[in-house]
Design a protein around this motif. Structure first.
Motif, PDB file in Angstrom:
ATOM      1  N   GLY A   1       0.757  -1.326   0.051  1.00 44.52           N
ATOM      2  CA  GLY A   1       0.192   0.047   0.006  1.00 44.52           C
ATOM      3  C   GLY A   1       0.933   1.343  -0.078  1.00 44.52           C
ATOM      4  N   GLY A   2       0.157   2.487   0.324  1.00 42.22           N
ATOM      5  CA  GLY A   2       1.005   3.664   0.255  1.00 42.22           C
ATOM      6  C   GLY A   2       0.801   4.362  -0.970  1.00 42.22           C
ATOM      7  N   CYS A   3       1.584   5.174  -1.141  1.00 37.97           N
ATOM      8  CA  CYS A   3       1.737   6.054  -2.641  1.00 37.97           C
ATOM      9  C   CYS A   3       3.020   6.738  -2.542  1.00 37.97           C
ATOM     10  N   VAL A   4       4.043   6.326  -1.942  1.00 37.83           N
ATOM     11  CA  VAL A   4       5.451   6.901  -2.082  1.00 37.83           C
ATOM     12  C   VAL A   4       5.914   6.758  -3.549  1.00 37.83           C
ATOM     13  N   ASN A   5       6.432   7.841  -3.834  1.00 41.56           N
ATOM     14  CA  ASN A   5       7.173   7.734  -5.373  1.00 41.56           C
ATOM     15  C   ASN A   5       8.853   7.446  -5.331  1.00 41.56           C
ATOM     16  N   ALA A   6       9.386   7.066  -6.319  1.00 44.30           N
ATOM     17  CA  ALA A   6      10.547   6.788  -6.093  1.00 44.30           C
ATOM     18  C   ALA A   6      11.444   7.004  -7.581  1.00 44.30           C
ATOM     19  N   THR A   7      12.410   7.313  -7.398  1.00 43.90           N
ATOM     20  CA  THR A   7      13.414   7.268  -8.477  1.00 43.90           C
ATOM     21  C   THR A   7      14.616   6.722  -8.445  1.00 43.90           C
ATOM     22  N   TYR A   8      15.242   6.109  -9.522  1.00 43.75           N
ATOM     23  CA  TYR A   8      16.496   5.431  -9.580  1.00 43.75           C
ATOM     24  C   TYR A   8      16.835   4.297  -8.396  1.00 43.75           C
ATOM     25  N   LEU A   9      16.308   3.403  -8.594  1.00 42.32           N
ATOM     26  CA  LEU A   9      16.253   2.245  -7.869  1.00 42.32           C
ATOM     27  C   LEU A   9      17.113   1.025  -8.398  1.00 42.32           C
ATOM     28  N   VAL A  10      17.795   0.129  -7.725  1.00 42.44           N
ATOM     29  CA  VAL A  10      18.703  -0.709  -8.286  1.00 42.44           C
ATOM     30  C   VAL A  10      18.388  -2.063  -7.406  1.00 42.44           C
ATOM     31  N   ALA A  11      17.957  -3.164  -7.831  1.00 42.90           N
ATOM     32  CA  ALA A  11      17.941  -4.183  -7.132  1.00 42.90           C
ATOM     33  C   ALA A  11      18.740  -5.266  -7.847  1.00 42.90           C
ATOM     34  N   THR A  12      19.740  -5.793  -6.796  1.00 47.22           N
ATOM     35  CA  THR A  12      20.701  -6.639  -7.348  1.00 47.22           C
ATOM     36  C   THR A  12      20.648  -7.906  -6.701  1.00 47.22           C
ATOM     37  N   GLY A  13      20.410  -9.237  -7.674  1.00 41.51           N
ATOM     38  CA  GLY A  13      20.692 -10.441  -7.073  1.00 41.51           C
ATOM     39  C   GLY A  13      19.826 -11.034  -5.827  1.00 41.51           C
ATOM     40  N   THR A  14      18.583 -10.510  -5.772  1.00 40.53           N
ATOM     41  CA  THR A  14      17.692 -10.827  -4.805  1.00 40.53           C
ATOM     42  C   THR A  14      16.998 -12.159  -5.028  1.00 40.53           C
ATOM     43  N   THR A  15      16.665 -12.978  -4.052  1.00 40.32           N
ATOM     44  CA  THR A  15      16.285 -14.392  -4.344  1.00 40.32           C
ATOM     45  C   THR A  15      14.970 -14.411  -4.796  1.00 40.32           C
ATOM     46  N   ASP A  16      13.911 -13.473  -4.655  1.00 36.07           N
ATOM     47  CA  ASP A  16      12.704 -13.566  -4.987  1.00 36.07           C
ATOM     48  C   ASP A  16      12.311 -12.647  -6.018  1.00 36.07           C
ATOM     49  N   ASP A  17      11.442 -11.613  -5.848  1.00 43.07           N
ATOM     50  CA  ASP A  17      10.966 -10.426  -6.706  1.00 43.07           C
ATOM     51  C   ASP A  17      11.812  -9.290  -6.670  1.00 43.07           C
ATOM     52  N   SER A  18      12.125  -8.678  -7.633  1.00 45.76           N
ATOM     53  CA  SER A  18      13.040  -7.361  -7.238  1.00 45.76           C
ATOM     54  C   SER A  18      12.109  -6.294  -7.117  1.00 45.76           C
ATOM     55  N   PHE A  19      10.940  -6.128  -7.464  1.00 49.08           N
ATOM     56  CA  PHE A  19      10.107  -5.150  -7.232  1.00 49.08           C
ATOM     57  C   PHE A  19       8.440  -5.706  -6.849  1.00 49.08           C
ATOM     58  N   ASP A  20       8.055  -5.624  -5.581  1.00 49.72           N
ATOM     59  CA  ASP A  20       6.677  -6.230  -5.208  1.00 49.72           C
ATOM     60  C   ASP A  20       5.771  -5.244  -4.731  1.00 49.72           C
ATOM     61  N   PHE A  21       4.490  -5.402  -5.312  1.00 50.74           N
ATOM     62  CA  PHE A  21       3.598  -4.373  -4.901  1.00 50.74           C
ATOM     63  C   PHE A  21       2.338  -5.054  -4.439  1.00 50.74           C
ATOM     64  N   ASP A  22       1.714  -4.631  -3.365  1.00 56.51           N
ATOM     65  CA  ASP A  22       0.483  -5.045  -2.776  1.00 56.51           C
ATOM     66  C   ASP A  22      -0.287  -4.033  -2.107  1.00 56.51           C
ATOM     67  N   PHE A  23      -1.679  -4.534  -1.731  1.00 53.03           N
ATOM     68  CA  PHE A  23      -2.326  -3.803  -0.638  1.00 53.03           C
ATOM     69  C   PHE A  23      -2.573  -2.312  -1.134  1.00 53.03           C
TER      70      PHE A  23
END
Length: 429
Positions: free
Chosen positions: A222-244
């Motif tokens: 949930g929430g509505c925060v905005n973001a720029t310039y993100l890097v997800a490196t070598g995570t074991t599941d999802d790089s970006f996950d959105f819910d609720f």
């Protein structure tokens, strides 16, 4: 003798001032010790109690347990600070830094002097990571307590999230890297590198990296925060996950995978309205532009570059996706926008969605038009577009003025368009 004692006292006082700045942390809440980190012995401040008043951290900080910022306090973390979570041996007790509702974190590093939060033992999942909780809307009516922390396990600390303030401000995260985080409490109950629950649009998030963590890189409940310039490196599941009911905007993001350590359902993006696939509102609807989602040459054990499911809505534009068995796996019939993307998949390019003419299906990875699609992600030339379709007029007809206009798709600009933000300084690892 008295002179030596005085010198020792002054030296100790100087160190404490350097560590705490204008901090109001009481001596009973922390102590300074010589500790071994990364095989080197050096001074670190051990944090043993929650932060309940405005506090500044700098230097070497070690978390002895889950540390919560509460009571409306602001935790300021100075550029270059290194924060290490101890390994407790029990996932339920995994160390983590938790910013509760009404409190703030102002962690402002620089490109050449980032703030690094890591596991003391240097192992994936060696600590819990960073958790930020806010008062912005979610789509659940029952009180929600953040995933990955056993409800009631922190006496006196409210780990719930969500409210009615869309502009809620939880502070600033800038040039922050979270390493080796994530701790599994139970099935489908994990901490991540960055966990955001009900975080509002008054919060600032840019230039943040999730590096080799268990579970997800960036998860938004949930929430509505905005973001720029993100890097997800070598995570074991999802790089970006959105819910609720997350409804924020994100522009310029890169993700890579480490195919040797993956869960059973790893995606570049995973998106649900909620676990039941209900019609609860606000619908989860991330608005995403200029992503580069990179799988592997074989796609082994991966699922999809983007999996939109369980009645979510979504907007994904101006992005490059490749190296996954499936490109777009759309398992929702709810409202969505999918335009001006370049996709290459190993088996199935589009499943459950009909891509219109604004999207390009690349016959091979080489046909995407990147300089070196399989090169090191942080190399200043590899991910730069050098040919069409990666160099293309981006489509902003569905986006608002919050987004920066580009004449390319994906996260990285061609040489003619300016500096590669991944290579400005040393903030990425």
């Amino acid at each position: 003798m008295k002179t030596n004692l005085m010198k020792s006292f002054l030296k100790g006082a100087t160190v404490l001032v350097a560590v705490f700045g204008i901090s109001s942390v009481m001596s009973s809440c922390s102590n300074e010790e010589e500790v071994a980190i990364d095989g080197k012995t050096r001074a670190a401040t051990i944090i043993t109690e929650n932060v309940t008043s405005n506090t500044t951290w700098s230097g070497e900080i070690e978390l002895a347990k889950k540390i919560a910022v509460t009571n409306g306090a602001t935790l300021t973390i100075q550029a270059g600070t290194k924060i290490y979570g101890q390994a407790t041996g029990n996932p339920n007790d995994a160390t983590a830094l938790i910013i509760t509702k009404g409190a703030k974190i102002n962690a402002i590093g620089t490109a050449t002097n980032p703030i690094v939060m890591s596991a003391k033992n240097g192992q994936v999942g060696g600590w819990g990571g960073l958790v930020v909780l806010g008062n912005a809307p979610i789509n659940q009516t029952a009180t929600q307590y953040i995933e990955g922390i056993v409800e009631g396990s922190l006496p006196g600390v409210d780990t719930s999230y969500g409210g009615n303030d869309s502009n809620d401000n939880s502070g600033t995260l800038r040039y922050v890297r979270v390493e080796y985080a994530g701790a599994t409490i139970g099935e489908n109950n994990e901490l991540n590198s960055f966990t955001f629950g009900g975080v509002g649009a008054g919060t600032t998030i840019d230039h943040c990296q999730a590096y080799f963590g268990d579970d997800d890189g960036f998860e938004f409940f949930g929430g509505c925060v905005n973001a720029t310039y993100l890097v997800a490196t070598g995570t074991t599941d999802d790089s970006f996950d959105f819910d609720f009911g997350y409804t924020g905007k994100i522009q310029f993001a890169v993700s890579t995978v480490a195919s040797s350590r993956l869960t059973s359902d790893p995606n570049g993006i995973e998106c649900d309205n909620d676990k039941a696939g209900s019609s609860a509102t606000p619908y989860t609807h991330p608005v995403l532009s200029n992503f580069t989602l990179i799988g592997s040459t074989t796609g082994t054990s991966l699922k999809s570059a983007a999996n939109f499911r369980r009645n979510c809505q979504f907007t994904l534009v101006n992005s490059i996706l490749y190296g996954f068995p499936t490109g777009i796996l759309c398992q929702t019939t709810n409202s969505n926008v999918f335009k001006n993307n370049v996709v290459n998949a190993i088996n199935t390019t589009y499943s459950g969605i009909t891509a219109d003419a604004t999207n390009t299906t690349a016959a091979t990875v080489a046909a995407i038009g990147l300089t070196n699609a399989w090169g090191t992600y942080k190399n200043q030339t590899n991910l730069r577009p050098n040919a069409t379709p990666a160099i293309d007029s981006a489509d902003f007809s569905t986006l608002d003025s919050w987004f920066a206009s580009t004449d390319y798709v994906g996260a990285i600009a061609p040489t003619s368009a300016g500096a590669n933000w991944l290579m400005v300084g040393t903030w990425v690892r």
